[in-house]
Every structure is written in structure tokens, then in C-alpha cells.
Write an enzyme that holds these catalytic residues in place. Structure first.
Site, short mmCIF file in Angstrom:
data_model
loop_
_atom_site.label_atom_id
_atom_site.label_comp_id
_atom_site.label_asym_id
_atom_site.label_seq_id
_atom_site.Cartn_x
_atom_site.Cartn_y
_atom_site.Cartn_z
N GLY A 1 0.89 5.64 1.16
CA GLY A 1 0.22 6.75 1.85
C GLY A 1 0.97 8.04 1.62
N ALA A 2 0.67 9.00 2.47
CA ALA A 2 1.22 10.34 2.28
C ALA A 2 2.74 10.37 2.39
CB ALA A 2 0.61 11.28 3.31
N LYS B 1 9.08 0.28 4.39
CA LYS B 1 8.48 1.52 3.92
C LYS B 1 9.53 2.46 3.36
CE LYS B 1 5.20 5.10 5.18
NZ LYS B 1 4.15 5.46 6.13
N GLY C 1 0.84 -1.20 0.00
CA GLY C 1 0.00 0.00 0.00
C GLY C 1 0.86 1.23 0.00
N ASP D 1 -3.94 10.34 14.61
CA ASP D 1 -4.75 10.02 13.44
C ASP D 1 -5.35 8.61 13.53
OD1 ASP D 1 -5.94 10.38 11.02
OD2 ASP D 1 -4.10 10.27 9.84
N1 LIG Z 1 3.57 -3.17 9.19
C1 LIG Z 1 2.75 -3.36 8.15
N2 LIG Z 1 2.34 -4.62 7.84
C2 LIG Z 1 1.51 -4.81 6.80
N3 LIG Z 1 1.03 -3.84 5.99
C3 LIG Z 1 1.38 -2.57 6.24
C4 LIG Z 1 2.25 -2.27 7.33
N4 LIG Z 1 2.44 -0.93 7.34
C5 LIG Z 1 1.71 -0.44 6.33
N5 LIG Z 1 1.08 -1.40 5.64
C6 LIG Z 1 0.21 -1.21 4.44
O1 LIG Z 1 0.60 -0.07 3.71
C7 LIG Z 1 -0.43 0.91 3.64
C8 LIG Z 1 0.11 2.32 3.72
O2 LIG Z 1 0.93 2.47 4.86
P1 LIG Z 1 0.81 3.70 5.83
O3 LIG Z 1 1.84 3.52 6.87
O4 LIG Z 1 -0.62 3.86 6.24
O5 LIG Z 1 1.21 4.89 4.89
P2 LIG Z 1 1.13 6.46 5.20
O6 LIG Z 1 1.51 6.66 6.62
O7 LIG Z 1 2.14 7.06 4.28
O8 LIG Z 1 -0.29 6.84 4.91
C9 LIG Z 1 -1.36 0.54 4.76
O9 LIG Z 1 -2.66 0.93 4.51
C10 LIG Z 1 -1.22 -0.98 4.82
O10 LIG Z 1 -2.04 -1.58 3.86
#
Ligand SMILES: Nc1ncnc2c1ncn2[C@@H]1O[C@H](COP(=O)(O)OP(=O)(O)O)[C@@H](O)[C@H]1O
Lengths: 327, 245
Positions: A37-38, A55, A35, A146
């Protein structure tokens, strides 16, 4: 200094690609994208110890701020708050150098679909779990910020709610860093954006409302926001059961997570709430794990028990992991 | 004890300037004087013209700030995010300079070990929380913006909810353009309470021209006047204590 949020260009990694950190030289093999995100894109990857979530971001500030939070959370005793932190490094690609960090891979189901599939008592139970975690977070001086279904995941079975995105986590007393309108008391005109426990508890109440109104709704200009929310609660049979807890949180009446948890626990399971409370307490003694594990989660109580069991199990894995790290 | 003041101009517009000075040049000038310019391009539906986008991004880049194009419905959240990002970016710029001073030139965040970056991030976060903020909001009220103004007003009220949760002090002022006989018109004098804005966009003198450049120039003048009153030298935008490294 030429950074525009309108063009958030992030480093793209492809399945099979080998990522080697510039500083720590640890290597990870990308499996697939999970996935984005920002602040960056999250990939499933394989490290030496198995599956991890990796990430990659474009901005070192944002990445390093999330790492700060994950490291703080790692210090908390007990069931892990958020994915455990594994590594932070830079990746060098042909387009440039990008910061990344590695954390525990959380496998599970998103919150709203989970609730749609399972019996209604899971609404209360998962929120009770969430409130226990929030309590421990608040005790070390942090506020989640959040809080919303997208930042939560249900792992298991046995089912346990876990946090995923800790990007909005803010030190107590500061201004909330990141929020989403529906879950933000400031948006509804029902409180400030100061990071304090009641800010998170408001979001918990809104998550509960969201569970019954999956497409959410906007603030109506015609009515008072609180009245609008109250209506949404009483018009839904399941939310109505938790009315006093949800309303209390919306009004900022709970000053700490444990107070809201207590109120919620008494409302989960209309038939025999006292017994359930006992079950939750008992699981805090970590001795009887084995025996219970084989039981079918047919009865509500054993399902709750398993939920807590996974917590202890993860803690164990985590301890073993850190032992591994130290040797 | 004050840690110094961050100065920002927040420009809300929906399109291209069509008269007077080049807004990008004015933005560059503002940056030289220690004032950051953030720009939000507001659209109702569809897309902003390529030219409009370029101007929005160009002004923010020249002004050392952040830009974002957004639909009116998402305005509130965007305004606070852009403001916060703009602050962080300014502070980060200053902290990086300090770093160079301590660790030698060519040292940027990326040259530090990831472990050390966390400490820098913490300093930047802390300054963002505690520094005072002067923010001059410049709203384009030309004819095409008219229908968007109620949302603009709501977004600004919401911005004050976000900023007033900070430890540092905030001062807001609001100007609109175009105006009769001059480039901009003051709608709200410096105040810590942006909520008092209610209704100020109701009586409007809107016309067909969008003098973004002259408006920025006047906004800059208004800022200079304020700084003189506070008897602060213009070029000392931010004072920093030793970043705890
Ligand atoms: N530790 C993790 N294990 C599994 N999936 C993850 C994990 N961290 C993030 N994801 C996936 O990645 C997506 C985006 O990550 P996220 O941290 O929410 O991004 P942002 O903070 O940039 O919005 C999440 O919605 C999830 O689907």
C-alpha cells in the site's frame, strides 16, 4: 527530506530471507508477499511464535505512526481491535536501513467476495460486528478514518470482521488523516472531515452500499449527492431493508456507533429479529464457549454465535500471548 | 495561542515552463525564505513528458516540498494528500533540527530507538493539526490546462474541506498564470474560505507561454508582502515549543 510519493520505493524482501531486527534482535523468516500500500509492503513471515505479518516501509514517520495506533489499540479490553502488535524494529539491507513492524497475521477473505458468496444476512451481521468494534475505538478517543472494504477482512469460520490497515486512524477532534473518496462524507458534500464518530458511521453506510455496487460509482454532477445515494439504496432489494439505518448514517443522525448498531440489529433477519438480538447479547457472557463450538452453523443464530465465539477465542490467545511475553 | 505558521505554495501545472527565470532556482529561493513548494503535475491521459516530470519533481525538491503527477480524475484526493505530506515534511524537518539540538548532531529519526520515534511522530502530528497554514495556490492556466480547470476548481474546494477540519487556522489565496502584462494574476485574496473561488477560472487570458519561473517569483513576492504586513520576520518560518521528548 527527499521524499516523493510518486516514486515510492520500498525495501523488497524475498521468500526465505531471514530478517533480524537491528534493535531487538528478533528474527523473522519471510514466507511471501501479502500486499502493498501507500506506506509499505506487507509480508507473511515466521517468527518464533508462528505466522506473523511484517510490514516494511521507507519512511519511519509513517511506520511509527501506525505503530502508535496499534499500540493504543492493544490497550483496549475485549476482542482485539485491529491486528495485535508484536514488534517494531529496523532492518539493515545492502540498500539501506528500513523501518518495519510486526503484527498478528490475519487470515481470511476480503469483504466484498465474502458477501457475494454468502447469504444476504451476512451483510447486516458483519456490519453489526464492525459497529461494536468502532464503538470501542471511539470510546478511547480514536476515529478509524479510512474505513473501506480493502481495510477489512473476514476471518474464520466462525466468521468475524477484522481491521487490517489502521494507517488512517485519527485522534478524535483532529482532521481525518487519510480517506477514500467513495467512503468520505466530505467528497459527497454531506459533512466535514473532522474526526468524530459520525464520520466512521458514514463510511459504514457506504460500505453497505458498496456491497451491492461492487464497482462503486462516482458522484453525478447532475443530481444532488444525497438523492443519488438514496436512489442507489431503494433500487436494491437488500439495501432497501436497511434503508432507515443507512440513510440515518449518511445524514449524520447517529452520534455514536451503538445507536447505529441498535438500528441495524433490529433490521437484520426480517423473520425473527428479536431472537437474534438476544443471541448477540448472550454471547457476551464468555462461559458457554465449548459446548456451542461443535454445533454446525446451519441455523443463522448459531452462526452468529460462532462469530462472537471467535472473538472470545482470539482474546484468550491474545492474553496467553502476552503472558508468554511477560515471562 | 499560536504555534506559528506554515507557509506553502501549491503549484498546479501540466508541463514545462518555456520562458523567463528557472523555476527550480525560484523554488530554492522560496525554501530559503521558509516557504515550501509542493507541485502537482496534472495530465488528462497518457504520460507527461520526461522533461515535464523532471521539472515538476525538481521544483518540489528545491522547494523542500512534495510532488505528484496525477490524472485529472484523481486530482482532489491528490491535492489534499500532497498538501498534508508537504506540511508534515516541513514540520519534520524542523523537529529533526530541534532533535539535533537536544541530542547532539547527527541524530536523525533513524538513530532513535523505534520506541522513541513514536513520541516524535506524535509531536509532528500534533503540530500538523494545530499550526496555522498560509497557502498560496498558483494555477497554470495556459491553453492546454483549460479543459482541466473545472477539476482544479473542484479539487481546491475539496482541499478547503480537508484543511478546515484542522484545529489550526488556514488562509488561502489563489493566483493564475500567465496573465496580461504581468506574470501572475490574483484570483482570490487571502481568505479562510476557499469556497468563494467558484467561477474565478471562467474568464481566462490564456496564451501559449508558460512562465513558471516568473510566476513563482511573483508568488514569492506576494507572500513577502503578506508577511511584512503581519510584521513577521521572514526567516522565522516556524516557532516550536519543546518537542515533548
Ligand atoms: N495483519 C495482516 N494480516 C494479513 N494480511 C495483511 C495484514 N496487514 C496487511 N495485509 C495485507 O497487505 C495489504 C496492504 O497492507 P496495508 O496495511 O493496507 O497497506 P497500506 O496501509 O500501505 O495501504 C493488505 O491489503 C492485505 O492484503
Amino acid at each position: 527530506m527527499k521524499e516523493f510519493i510518486s516514486k515510492n520505493q520500498v525495501c523488497k524482501l524475498h521468500p526465505g530471507q531471514q530478517v533480524i531486527g537491528k534493535w531487538h534482535r528478533k528474527s523473522y523468516k519471510i514466507v511471501k508477499q501479502l500486499g502493498y500500500g501507500a506506506t509499505g509492503t506487507v509480508y507473511l513471515a515466521h517468527g518464533v511464535d508462528g505466522a506473523v505479518a511484517l510490514k516494511v516501509g521507507a519512511e519511519s514517520m509513517a511506520i511509527s505512526s501506525e505503530v502508535n495506533v496499534l499500540q493504543q489499540l492493544s490497550k483496549v479490553q475485549g476482542q482485539h481491535l485491529g491486528p495485535s502488535f508484536i514488534d517494531v524494529d529496523d532492518i539493515i539491507t545492502s540498500e539501506g536501513t528500513y523501518p518495519f513492524y510486526v503484527m498478528e497475521y490475519l487470515e481470511g477473505e476480503p469483504l466484498i467476495p465474502f458477501w457475494q458468496k454468502h447469504r444476504p444476512e451476512w451483510l447486516g451481521i458483519l456490519m453489526v460486528q464492525l459497529l461494536s468494534d468502532l464503538d470501542r475505538l471511539h470510546r478511547i478517543g480514536w476515529i478509524f478514518g479510512d474505513l473501506k472494504p480493502e481495510n477489512l477482512i473476514v476471518t474464520g469460520p466462525p466468521y468475524r470482521i477484522r481491521w487490517m490497515d489502521v494507517g488512517g486512524t485519527t485522534m478524535k477532534g483532529r482532521a481525518i488523516k487519510e480517506y477514500t473518496e467513495f467512503f468520505d462524507r466530505g467528497y459527497w458534500g454531506l459533512g466535514s472531515r473532522k474526526a468524530e464518530p459520525s464520520y466512521d458511521l458514514y463510511s459504514v453506510a457506504m460500505i453497505m452500499i458498496n456491497s451491492r455496487y461492487p464497482s462503486r460509482f462516482d458522484k453525478k454532477p447532475s443530481s444532488a449527492p444525497y438523492k443519488q445515494l438514496q436512489k442507489a439504496i431503494v433500487n436494491d432489494t437488500i439495501l432497501k431493508k436497511y434503508q432507515s439505518t443507512i440513510e440515518g448514517a449518511l445524514q449524520g443522525k447517529f452520534s455514536e456507533a451503538m445507536a447505529m448498531r441498535k438500528s441495524l440489529v433490529s433490521q437484520v433477519g426480517s423473520s425473527d429479529s428479536r431472537r437474534e438480538y438476544k443471541v448477540t447479547r448472550r454471547t457476551q457472557a464468555p462461559t458457554k464457549q465449548r459446548k456451542k463450538k461443535k454445533k454446525q452453523p446451519a441455523k443463522k443464530s448459531s452462526a452468529i454465535f460462532e462469530t462472537f465465539l471467535v472473538g472470545s477465542f482470539l482474546l484468550l490467545v491474545y492474553i496467553l500471548y502476552w503472558f508468554g511475553q511477560m515471562m | 495561542m499560536s504555534r506559528g505558521t506554515l507557509r506553502q505554495i501549491l503549484l498546479l501545472t501540466d508541463g514545462c515552463s518555456n520562458t523567463g527565470e528557472d523555476p527550480i532556482a525560484m523554488a530554492a529561493l522560496a525554501k530559503e525564505e521558509g516557504i515550501t513548494i509542493n507541485v502537482i503535475g496534472v495530465i488528462e491521459q497518457g504520460q507527461m513528458s520526461e522533461q515535464g516530470i523532471q521539472e515538476v519533481e525538481g521544483i518540489a525538491m528545491a522547494g523542500g516540498g512534495v510532488s505528484q503527477i496525477v490524472y485529472t480524475q484523481q486530482l482532489s484526493q491528490t491535492v489534499q494528500m500532497v498538501t498534508r505530506k508537504g506540511m508534515t515534511q516541513t514540520i519534520q524537518g524542523v523537529v529533526s533540527k530541534e532533535l539535533e539540538g537536544i541530542l547532539g548532531k547527527e541524530t536523525s529519526m533513524e538513530d532513535l530507538e523505534p520506541e522513541k520515534r513514536g513520541q516524535v511522530t506524535e509531536v509532528v502530528d500534533e503540530l500538523g493539526e494545530t499550526m496555522d497554514l498560509d497557502i498560496l495556490i498558483l494555477v497554470d492556466t495556459s491553453a492546454s490546462m483549460k479543459s482541466k480547470l473545472p477539476m482544479v476548481q473542484e479539487a481546491l474546494t475539496d482541499l478547503s474541506v480537508s484543511l478546515n477540519a484542522r484545529t489550526g487556522d488556514n488562509q488561502f489565496s489563489v493566483y493564475s498564470f500567465p496573465a496580461k502584462r504581468k506574470s501572475i494574476e490574483r484570483r482570490l485574496n487571502w481568505t479562510p474560505k476557499l469556497e468563494t473561488l467558484t467561477g474565478v477560472f471562467d474568464k481566462l487570458s490564456s496564451g501559449g507561454v508558460t512562465p513558471t519561473g516568473p510566476a513563482l517569483q511573483e508568488a514569492l513576492n506576494a507572500f513577502r508582502k503578506r508577511m511584512k504586513k503581519k510584521e513577521q520576520p521572514i526567516d522565522e518560518g516556524i516557532y516550536l515549543e519543546e518537542p515533548g521528548m
